[in-house]
Write an enzyme that holds these catalytic residues in place. Sequence first.
Site, PDB file in Angstrom:
ATOM      1  N   CYS A 252      12.710 -63.884  42.586  1.00  0.00           N
ATOM      2  CA  CYS A 252      13.203 -63.607  41.226  1.00  0.00           C
ATOM      3  C   CYS A 252      12.178 -63.964  40.150  1.00  0.00           C
ATOM      4  O   CYS A 252      11.951 -63.187  39.214  1.00  0.00           O
ATOM      5  CB  CYS A 252      14.543 -64.299  40.983  1.00  0.00           C
ATOM      6  SG  CYS A 252      14.470 -66.084  40.747  1.00  0.00           S
ATOM      7  N   HIS A 301      17.918 -69.052  39.172  1.00  0.00           N
ATOM      8  CA  HIS A 301      17.794 -67.595  39.280  1.00  0.00           C
ATOM      9  C   HIS A 301      17.749 -67.033  37.859  1.00  0.00           C
ATOM     10  O   HIS A 301      18.306 -67.622  36.929  1.00  0.00           O
ATOM     11  CB  HIS A 301      18.976 -66.989  40.043  1.00  0.00           C
ATOM     12  CG  HIS A 301      18.784 -65.532  40.351  1.00  0.00           C
ATOM     13  ND1 HIS A 301      17.940 -65.092  41.339  1.00  0.00           N
ATOM     14  CD2 HIS A 301      19.302 -64.417  39.772  1.00  0.00           C
ATOM     15  CE1 HIS A 301      17.948 -63.763  41.365  1.00  0.00           C
ATOM     16  NE2 HIS A 301      18.768 -63.334  40.421  1.00  0.00           N
ATOM     17  N   HIS A 313      16.921 -57.805  37.898  1.00  0.00           N
ATOM     18  CA  HIS A 313      16.417 -59.012  38.565  1.00  0.00           C
ATOM     19  C   HIS A 313      16.062 -58.685  40.007  1.00  0.00           C
ATOM     20  O   HIS A 313      16.411 -57.612  40.535  1.00  0.00           O
ATOM     21  CB  HIS A 313      17.481 -60.113  38.541  1.00  0.00           C
ATOM     22  CG  HIS A 313      18.736 -59.748  39.296  1.00  0.00           C
ATOM     23  ND1 HIS A 313      19.250 -60.511  40.323  1.00  0.00           N
ATOM     24  CD2 HIS A 313      19.596 -58.683  39.191  1.00  0.00           C
ATOM     25  CE1 HIS A 313      20.348 -59.943  40.802  1.00  0.00           C
ATOM     26  NE2 HIS A 313      20.580 -58.835  40.116  1.00  0.00           N
TER      27      HIS A 313
END
Length: 342
Positions: A252, A301, A313
Amino acid sequence: MLQTGNVQQVVKHSMAYGFLLSQPFSFYVDAYPVLQNEVLSQAQNLKYGQHNESVIVLQYKLSQLNYFKQPVDGEFGIRTEYALKSFQKDHHLTVNGVANQKTITTLMKIERKKYLQPLKSIKNDYVPGEQGEDITKIQKALQYFGYYKGELDGIYGPLTDKAIINFQEDHGLEVKKSINEKTVNEIYEAEPTEPVKTVEAPTSNTEQKEAEPKPVKKQTTSYSVSSVITTAKSLIGTPYVWGGESPGGFDCSGFIQYVYQSQGIKLGRTVSDIWNATKPVSNLSVGDFVFYQTYKAGPSHMGIYLGNNQFIHAGESNGVEISDMGISYWKERYIGAKRVAQ
């Protein structure tokens, strides 16, 4: 410290490639030692009271060297501190129970010796089908770098053959279905040598407090939000790869870093780095970073806000994708938004 380029080179043949992080903490134990080193090298003064993936790696390495006898849980408690102090004492380090630069470097050095030193006793060449103690030593060394994934059975079978060929290819050696002295020496010398860049903790409490890692300098620059979004969307479908930061595969934060580098913007490599280097916003705008608390406390994240309650993402299951912030999974884990200062 293992360079990112080396991670990408090795990871394609490693246990980490394509590893589904549905249970992220387990990954840090299952990862091969050199990739664990990359995680541990990002740590700064691991000490009592902390709980994170770097502590998991620290505990696991200490357990492999017979210092830590408890289950690996990522909690830096009294037993972890005791194990670390025992290691420090045995290796003539300052016994303070803090995993500082010198302790981490020594830990990696001792572990490397455990995996690779036995290679020095190998004198013979081997071909597929042979077996014995020397083959086990080779398997163990290749396991250290992430090439060998099977049982340490001492048999030069298909798994060992594949690991040898992959190693030869990645290190510019002549690809041969055999193990000779040159290949053994190359495996032994393949250890990355760049020192770990962590902050060493002093022994006194006052000095230690002053040596705490400083906040990341806030990024101030200008960029085109529309170009950021265009670049990000062009990467939809790119697979998720732990440690990945190229179109061959992203994690990520690697995805975010790559997108912004394409605009000449340098960001930190981890979610925490980016969280610390950006400014909070109360009202979301297109191009803002959205942060989530997933497998551990704090930001773990992130993605880029696209508007209409959507963000892009690098997800663990589908790679780079667009997701709805309103679904329960993301809504329950959302911890805030930030943006790069302009």
